[in-house]
Design an enzyme around this catalytic site. Structure first.
Site, PDB file in Angstrom:
ATOM      1  N   TRP A 189      -1.267   7.258   4.355  1.00 24.61           N
ATOM      2  CA  TRP A 189      -0.709   6.631   5.554  1.00 24.61           C
ATOM      3  C   TRP A 189       0.458   5.711   5.191  1.00 24.61           C
ATOM      4  O   TRP A 189       1.500   5.713   5.838  1.00 24.61           O
ATOM      5  CB  TRP A 189      -1.824   5.912   6.304  1.00 24.61           C
ATOM      6  N   GLN A 207     -14.891   5.826   7.110  1.00 21.25           N
ATOM      7  CA  GLN A 207     -15.100   4.511   7.719  1.00 21.25           C
ATOM      8  C   GLN A 207     -16.217   4.522   8.764  1.00 21.25           C
ATOM      9  O   GLN A 207     -16.886   3.520   8.959  1.00 21.25           O
ATOM     10  CB  GLN A 207     -13.802   4.040   8.387  1.00 21.25           C
ATOM     11  N   GLY A 256       0.829  -1.198   0.000  1.00 20.32           N
ATOM     12  CA  GLY A 256       0.000   0.000   0.000  1.00 20.32           C
ATOM     13  C   GLY A 256       0.860   1.242   0.000  1.00 20.32           C
ATOM     14  O   GLY A 256       1.981   1.240   0.542  1.00 20.32           O
ATOM     15  N   SER A 257       0.361   2.304  -0.604  1.00 20.06           N
ATOM     16  CA  SER A 257       1.165   3.514  -0.799  1.00 20.06           C
ATOM     17  C   SER A 257       0.293   4.763  -0.815  1.00 20.06           C
ATOM     18  O   SER A 257       0.592   5.725  -1.522  1.00 20.06           O
ATOM     19  CB  SER A 257       1.929   3.407  -2.117  1.00 20.06           C
ATOM     20  N   LYS A 307     -13.383   3.426  17.120  1.00 24.34           N
ATOM     21  CA  LYS A 307     -13.282   4.858  17.454  1.00 24.34           C
ATOM     22  C   LYS A 307     -13.890   5.740  16.361  1.00 24.34           C
ATOM     23  O   LYS A 307     -14.301   6.868  16.642  1.00 24.34           O
ATOM     24  CB  LYS A 307     -11.826   5.250  17.735  1.00 24.34           C
ATOM     25  N   LYS A 350      -7.406   0.481   9.616  1.00 21.05           N
ATOM     26  CA  LYS A 350      -8.402   0.810  10.635  1.00 21.05           C
ATOM     27  C   LYS A 350      -9.798   0.631  10.046  1.00 21.05           C
ATOM     28  O   LYS A 350     -10.253   1.442   9.245  1.00 21.05           O
ATOM     29  CB  LYS A 350      -8.206   2.248  11.124  1.00 21.05           C
ATOM     30  N   ALA A 354      -1.918  10.966   9.556  1.00 14.61           N
ATOM     31  CA  ALA A 354      -0.774  10.735   8.661  1.00 14.61           C
ATOM     32  C   ALA A 354       0.035  12.005   8.349  1.00 14.61           C
ATOM     33  O   ALA A 354       1.281  11.955   8.384  1.00 14.61           O
ATOM     34  CB  ALA A 354      -1.243  10.055   7.379  1.00 14.61           C
ATOM     35  N   ARG A 377     -11.290  12.704   9.821  1.00 12.33           N
ATOM     36  CA  ARG A 377     -12.198  12.963   8.698  1.00 12.33           C
ATOM     37  C   ARG A 377     -13.644  12.562   9.004  1.00 12.33           C
ATOM     38  O   ARG A 377     -14.573  13.157   8.469  1.00 12.33           O
ATOM     39  CB  ARG A 377     -11.708  12.242   7.444  1.00 12.33           C
ATOM     40  N   ASN A 378     -13.835  11.564   9.856  1.00  8.51           N
ATOM     41  CA  ASN A 378     -15.203  11.179  10.210  1.00  8.51           C
ATOM     42  C   ASN A 378     -15.894  12.292  10.988  1.00  8.51           C
ATOM     43  O   ASN A 378     -17.061  12.588  10.782  1.00  8.51           O
ATOM     44  CB  ASN A 378     -15.191   9.890  11.042  1.00  8.51           C
TER      45      ASN A 378
END
Lengths: 359, 359
Positions: B21, B308, B17-18, B215, B128, B163, B279-280
């Site tokens: 984060w 999320q 992954g890139s 969370k 997450k 991040a 962001r949530n």
């Protein structure tokens, strides 16, 4: 006749104190004694340290205009909250005394009340801070002091309760710590609980009280972080480490705490609120940004009143030093040393990093 | 020859992954494998989902300019972080695979990797969120899914790690949950720990992972509170109740959690950071203020990516409903119902009040 069978009249309640927080809580207590008029005497006496405001006595203003124009302007107090300028008159015959005064006044108030309280009276402390024992080194709980001086039972009420928001009836929670007196829990809940001020009770009273005092040290650290322009990751790490030091301090010096208590309003919630919007946070942010001393800033920003955090940090530091435990509490210690100007604020994170590295 | 005596070459590390984060953590991992060059292979391969940016392949840009211009513009990546467009090539022979992809891609990535990983490889999940099991009702840990699909050991890394702030090398902490593999703890610490990214390890891996996912539901509630203009007392009460629901959920559905884990960065600190600046929180504040749907706001504010929190709230709600436990989790449940438009945001506090009153 056993204690349980003792005939009781309606419970008399006195507020000892009438500052911002005392006035805010009088809104709740004043209404609740009316709501539960089978249990409580309908008058709540409020001891008001007499002052003259625009040529009129503050007690007179409160009793005629039902407003504490000095400490909670713009809010109508319930008419059954009656201001009394004389301390003994205010407290005579009271069953529940709610202490909501600066902790500096506790000794003097107790000295006056000694021998004059009703037998079986309960003092509920709303005081966030500790008694200073500079010579002995260390802290002493306000309730320990009150119990010793007055020979009464005590309870404490602490929580995420910024007074102006409580006065606005914003939804919030509070924790009452009340040891070995479960027969009194339902009456305490009736006295304080409302739809917008939700009460939880616990026997772990020392932890409740300690959380309320120690969190002000962490709020100072949060203020330094804000002053230094740190982001959310760093500030959250500081608050977390502060909570860990609070739990360790409580376990070390006041054995038998219940870890669940830190999940109550007195613990994590009060810590978050204080680190976001409390006066200690604000003063310490300004300390970094202006370079002025804590004392100067108190005079400029708090009308000469003192912030509890730097004081508490000093008391705790002396206690840690005496017990050779400074290095186990890097955040508490750094706050004191920064407030005193012994180290620069940007050493806060350096200390925390060293602490991690020494693991 | 026992496992301990098995001769080992330098440990090979791959980032799967890139994104934002993944790129931020590559700064840390890339430097640490060089710092501990006795332990690690000096090259960190990073699987990059190939995209064309201004006519050039993203992998080529990363490998020549050492910058992920799309997901972490302005930050130089270490030159030993090498972008690889092919997943199998990136992962071949790796000892530690750091999964840092949206959880939606986990199934597909694992399907491709199946049978191609080195024996004894460890997957460290930085994801997450949870796997969705809409039909069965409930959630499934990402690491459970990975273990099942790939037959590998897993660990998780979670914490208050926004991040961009990690990429800026702001001081922060993180928690690694790693079960039954204490021989791997020191190598994990070497891989991730820096002076500004402090790692704590725990065996309580499920709790670490659950905190990281749950969370986000609480962050939605905090966002609603901000959108409704609630003050610090109320928002702190909401965060506290959210933490209590997280602990109860973990205890109920994943027995054997250690309450101390909630005091680590993955618990309280991540919760505070996410409820302040995640962001949530942002999306849910806008949800109240604009009246637009979550989906619309994701498209406007997150470039079409999904938040999320609302997803997780739905999965958890289905699970609670199946187990007849909706009323024990009033905050989690209200978040889902508000996101769906089934109840209005200002019912959040009404629900919490009812919950208190039902005590």
């Amino acid at each position: 006749m056993t204690a349980n069978m003792r005939p009781r009249g309606p419970i008399k309640v006195t507020l000892v104190g009438s500052g911002n927080w005392g006035s805010a809580i009088s809104l709740i207590v004043g209404k609740n004694v009316q709501k539960y008029d089978n249990d409580f005497d309908s008058v709540v006496r409020m001891w008001v340290y007499e002052e003259i405001i625009d040529g009129m006595k503050l007690t007179e203003i409160i009793n005629t205009q039902h407003e504490n124009v000095k400490y909670l302007p713009g809010k109508k107090l319930p008419a059954n909250v009656v201001a009394v300028p004389d301390l003994l008159t205010a407290c005579k015959g009271s069953d529940i005394l709610i202490f909501v005064i600066p902790h500096q006044f506790v000794g003097n108030v107790c000295a006056q009340l000694k021998g004059h309280l009703k037998e079986g009276a309960l003092v509920v402390s709303l005081i966030k801070g500790f008694m200073t024992q500079k010579l002995k080194g260390g802290i002493r709980l306000v309730t320990e002091e009150i119990r010793d001086l007055l020979n009464v039972d005590t309870a404490v009420l602490m929580g995420a309760n910024l007074a102006p928001e409580v006065a606005n009836e914003d939804f919030c929670e509070a924790t009452i710590g009340c040891k070995d007196q479960k027969d009194r829990w339902s009456i305490l809940k009736k006295l304080f609980d409302t739809d917008n001020f939700k009460i939880a009770l616990t026997e772990d009273a020392n932890t409740v009280e300690l959380c309320g005092g120690l969190k002000n040290i962490v709020a100072c650290a949060a203020g330094f972080a804000d002053g230094l322009g740190y982001g959310s990751n760093t500030k959250s790490a500081i608050i977390r480490l502060g909570l860990v030091e609070i739990t360790e301090f409580v376990e070390l010096f006041y054995h038998g705490s219940n870890i669940r208590t830190f999940f109550e309003s007195c613990g994590i919630a009060d810590l978050i609120a204080t680190c976001s919007a409390g006066r200690n946070r604000k003063i310490c942010e300004a300390f970094v940004k202006t370079g002025k001393s804590i004392r100067e800033l108190e005079q400029e920003m708090l009308n000469g009143q003192s912030a509890q955090g730097p004081l508490t940090a000093e008391e705790v530091y002396l206690m840690l030093k005496k017990h050779n435990m400074v290095s186990r509490f890097p955040l508490f210690s750094a706050v004191h040393q920064i407030c005193q100007g012994h180290i620069s604020p940007d050493h806060l994170v350096t200390r925390l990093r060293e602490y991690h590295n020494s693991d």
